[in-house]
Design a protein around this motif. Structure first.
Motif, PDB file in Angstrom:
ATOM      1  N   GLU A 192      84.171  44.318  -4.238  1.00 48.97           N
ATOM      2  CA  GLU A 192      84.945  45.387  -3.608  1.00 48.97           C
ATOM      3  C   GLU A 192      84.577  46.746  -4.192  1.00 48.97           C
ATOM      4  O   GLU A 192      84.495  47.727  -3.469  1.00 48.97           O
ATOM      5  CB  GLU A 192      86.430  45.120  -3.788  1.00 48.97           C
ATOM      6  N   SER A 193      84.352  46.823  -5.485  1.00 50.86           N
ATOM      7  CA  SER A 193      84.062  48.106  -6.103  1.00 50.86           C
ATOM      8  C   SER A 193      82.656  48.597  -5.776  1.00 50.86           C
ATOM      9  O   SER A 193      82.403  49.786  -5.827  1.00 50.86           O
ATOM     10  CB  SER A 193      84.236  48.020  -7.618  1.00 50.86           C
ATOM     11  N   ARG A 194      81.759  47.687  -5.454  1.00 56.09           N
ATOM     12  CA  ARG A 194      80.388  48.090  -5.136  1.00 56.09           C
ATOM     13  C   ARG A 194      80.086  47.950  -3.646  1.00 56.09           C
ATOM     14  O   ARG A 194      78.951  48.038  -3.230  1.00 56.09           O
ATOM     15  CB  ARG A 194      79.403  47.243  -5.942  1.00 56.09           C
ATOM     16  N   ALA A 195      81.114  47.744  -2.856  1.00 56.62           N
ATOM     17  CA  ALA A 195      80.906  47.523  -1.427  1.00 56.62           C
ATOM     18  C   ALA A 195      80.306  48.746  -0.744  1.00 56.62           C
ATOM     19  O   ALA A 195      79.553  48.614   0.216  1.00 56.62           O
ATOM     20  CB  ALA A 195      82.223  47.145  -0.759  1.00 56.62           C
ATOM     21  N   HIS A 196      80.611  49.925  -1.246  1.00 53.99           N
ATOM     22  CA  HIS A 196      80.067  51.133  -0.621  1.00 53.99           C
ATOM     23  C   HIS A 196      78.565  51.289  -0.852  1.00 53.99           C
ATOM     24  O   HIS A 196      77.912  52.066  -0.168  1.00 53.99           O
ATOM     25  CB  HIS A 196      80.803  52.368  -1.146  1.00 53.99           C
ATOM     26  N   LEU A 197      78.014  50.547  -1.801  1.00 57.07           N
ATOM     27  CA  LEU A 197      76.585  50.657  -2.091  1.00 57.07           C
ATOM     28  C   LEU A 197      75.730  49.854  -1.114  1.00 57.07           C
ATOM     29  O   LEU A 197      74.545  50.134  -0.962  1.00 57.07           O
ATOM     30  CB  LEU A 197      76.291  50.177  -3.504  1.00 57.07           C
ATOM     31  N   HIS A 198      76.323  48.867  -0.463  1.00 59.83           N
ATOM     32  CA  HIS A 198      75.551  48.014   0.431  1.00 59.83           C
ATOM     33  C   HIS A 198      75.328  48.728   1.764  1.00 59.83           C
ATOM     34  O   HIS A 198      76.255  48.980   2.515  1.00 59.83           O
ATOM     35  CB  HIS A 198      76.267  46.691   0.673  1.00 59.83           C
ATOM     36  N   THR A 199      74.085  49.056   2.021  1.00 57.98           N
ATOM     37  CA  THR A 199      73.734  49.727   3.281  1.00 57.98           C
ATOM     38  C   THR A 199      72.712  48.922   4.055  1.00 57.98           C
ATOM     39  O   THR A 199      72.018  49.467   4.893  1.00 57.98           O
ATOM     40  CB  THR A 199      73.177  51.135   3.001  1.00 57.98           C
ATOM     41  N   GLY A 200      72.592  47.643   3.756  1.00 55.15           N
ATOM     42  CA  GLY A 200      71.595  46.814   4.411  1.00 55.15           C
ATOM     43  C   GLY A 200      70.483  46.463   3.442  1.00 55.15           C
ATOM     44  O   GLY A 200      70.535  46.759   2.258  1.00 55.15           O
ATOM     45  N   ILE A 201      69.462  45.827   3.963  1.00 55.84           N
ATOM     46  CA  ILE A 201      68.324  45.429   3.138  1.00 55.84           C
ATOM     47  C   ILE A 201      67.485  46.658   2.820  1.00 55.84           C
ATOM     48  O   ILE A 201      67.124  47.420   3.715  1.00 55.84           O
ATOM     49  CB  ILE A 201      67.482  44.373   3.871  1.00 55.84           C
ATOM     50  N   PRO A 202      67.158  46.883   1.532  1.00 54.02           N
ATOM     51  CA  PRO A 202      66.325  48.034   1.177  1.00 54.02           C
ATOM     52  C   PRO A 202      64.942  47.918   1.795  1.00 54.02           C
ATOM     53  O   PRO A 202      64.363  46.846   1.863  1.00 54.02           O
ATOM     54  CB  PRO A 202      66.243  47.970  -0.342  1.00 54.02           C
ATOM     55  N   LYS A 203      64.414  49.028   2.240  1.00 48.40           N
ATOM     56  CA  LYS A 203      63.106  49.047   2.897  1.00 48.40           C
ATOM     57  C   LYS A 203      61.957  49.252   1.906  1.00 48.40           C
ATOM     58  O   LYS A 203      60.830  48.918   2.187  1.00 48.40           O
ATOM     59  CB  LYS A 203      63.058  50.172   3.942  1.00 48.40           C
ATOM     60  N   SER A 204      62.249  49.834   0.744  1.00 48.81           N
ATOM     61  CA  SER A 204      61.192  50.087  -0.238  1.00 48.81           C
ATOM     62  C   SER A 204      61.774  49.955  -1.641  1.00 48.81           C
ATOM     63  O   SER A 204      62.988  49.821  -1.820  1.00 48.81           O
ATOM     64  CB  SER A 204      60.608  51.485  -0.049  1.00 48.81           C
ATOM     65  N   LEU A 205      60.901  50.010  -2.625  1.00 50.53           N
ATOM     66  CA  LEU A 205      61.365  49.941  -4.014  1.00 50.53           C
ATOM     67  C   LEU A 205      62.161  51.180  -4.395  1.00 50.53           C
ATOM     68  O   LEU A 205      63.047  51.102  -5.242  1.00 50.53           O
ATOM     69  CB  LEU A 205      60.175  49.769  -4.951  1.00 50.53           C
ATOM     70  N   ALA A 206      61.858  52.308  -3.787  1.00 44.24           N
ATOM     71  CA  ALA A 206      62.632  53.523  -4.062  1.00 44.24           C
ATOM     72  C   ALA A 206      64.076  53.352  -3.602  1.00 44.24           C
ATOM     73  O   ALA A 206      65.007  53.817  -4.261  1.00 44.24           O
ATOM     74  CB  ALA A 206      61.989  54.718  -3.379  1.00 44.24           C
ATOM     75  N   ASP A 207      64.281  52.667  -2.471  1.00 50.82           N
ATOM     76  CA  ASP A 207      65.639  52.397  -2.004  1.00 50.82           C
ATOM     77  C   ASP A 207      66.388  51.493  -2.979  1.00 50.82           C
ATOM     78  O   ASP A 207      67.571  51.713  -3.250  1.00 50.82           O
ATOM     79  CB  ASP A 207      65.615  51.739  -0.623  1.00 50.82           C
ATOM     80  N   VAL A 208      65.707  50.503  -3.501  1.00 50.03           N
ATOM     81  CA  VAL A 208      66.328  49.607  -4.483  1.00 50.03           C
ATOM     82  C   VAL A 208      66.689  50.384  -5.735  1.00 50.03           C
ATOM     83  O   VAL A 208      67.796  50.260  -6.269  1.00 50.03           O
ATOM     84  CB  VAL A 208      65.393  48.435  -4.823  1.00 50.03           C
ATOM     85  N   ARG A 209      65.773  51.187  -6.228  1.00 44.00           N
ATOM     86  CA  ARG A 209      66.012  51.960  -7.441  1.00 44.00           C
ATOM     87  C   ARG A 209      67.173  52.925  -7.257  1.00 44.00           C
ATOM     88  O   ARG A 209      68.067  53.002  -8.104  1.00 44.00           O
ATOM     89  CB  ARG A 209      64.745  52.736  -7.820  1.00 44.00           C
TER      90      ARG A 209
END
Length: 74
Positions: free
Chosen positions: A4-21
């Motif tokens: 619940e506390s990190r739910a706002h971070l989920h925006t789908g599958i990251p497209k690149s390593l920069a998105d993951v970072r």
């Protein structure tokens, strides 16, 4: 509770390593100590390995010394 506390971070599958970072590692302040400790540990291990290969008499990198059974050099 953690989801619940990190739910706002989920925006789908990251497209690149920069998105993951950016979305996972750099958005959480608790990750900074982990990044620091891992960076220090990898740097320390790498420098120790390099020093040992260069300075230790027990490490035999050169072909002539590598094949010797008895060490006759110092």
């Amino acid at each position: 509770m953690a989801t619940e506390s990190r739910a706002h971070l989920h925006t789908g599958i990251p497209k690149s390593l920069a998105d993951v970072r950016n979305s996972i590692w750099l958005s959480d302040a608790g990750a900074y100590p982990v990044i620091f400790v891992l960076t220090f540990a990898v740097g320390f291990c790498g420098s120790f390995m390099a020093w040992t290969m260069a300075k230790s008499p027990d490490v035999r990198v050169q072909f002539g010394r590598r094949q010797a059974v008895i060490r006759d050099w110092e």
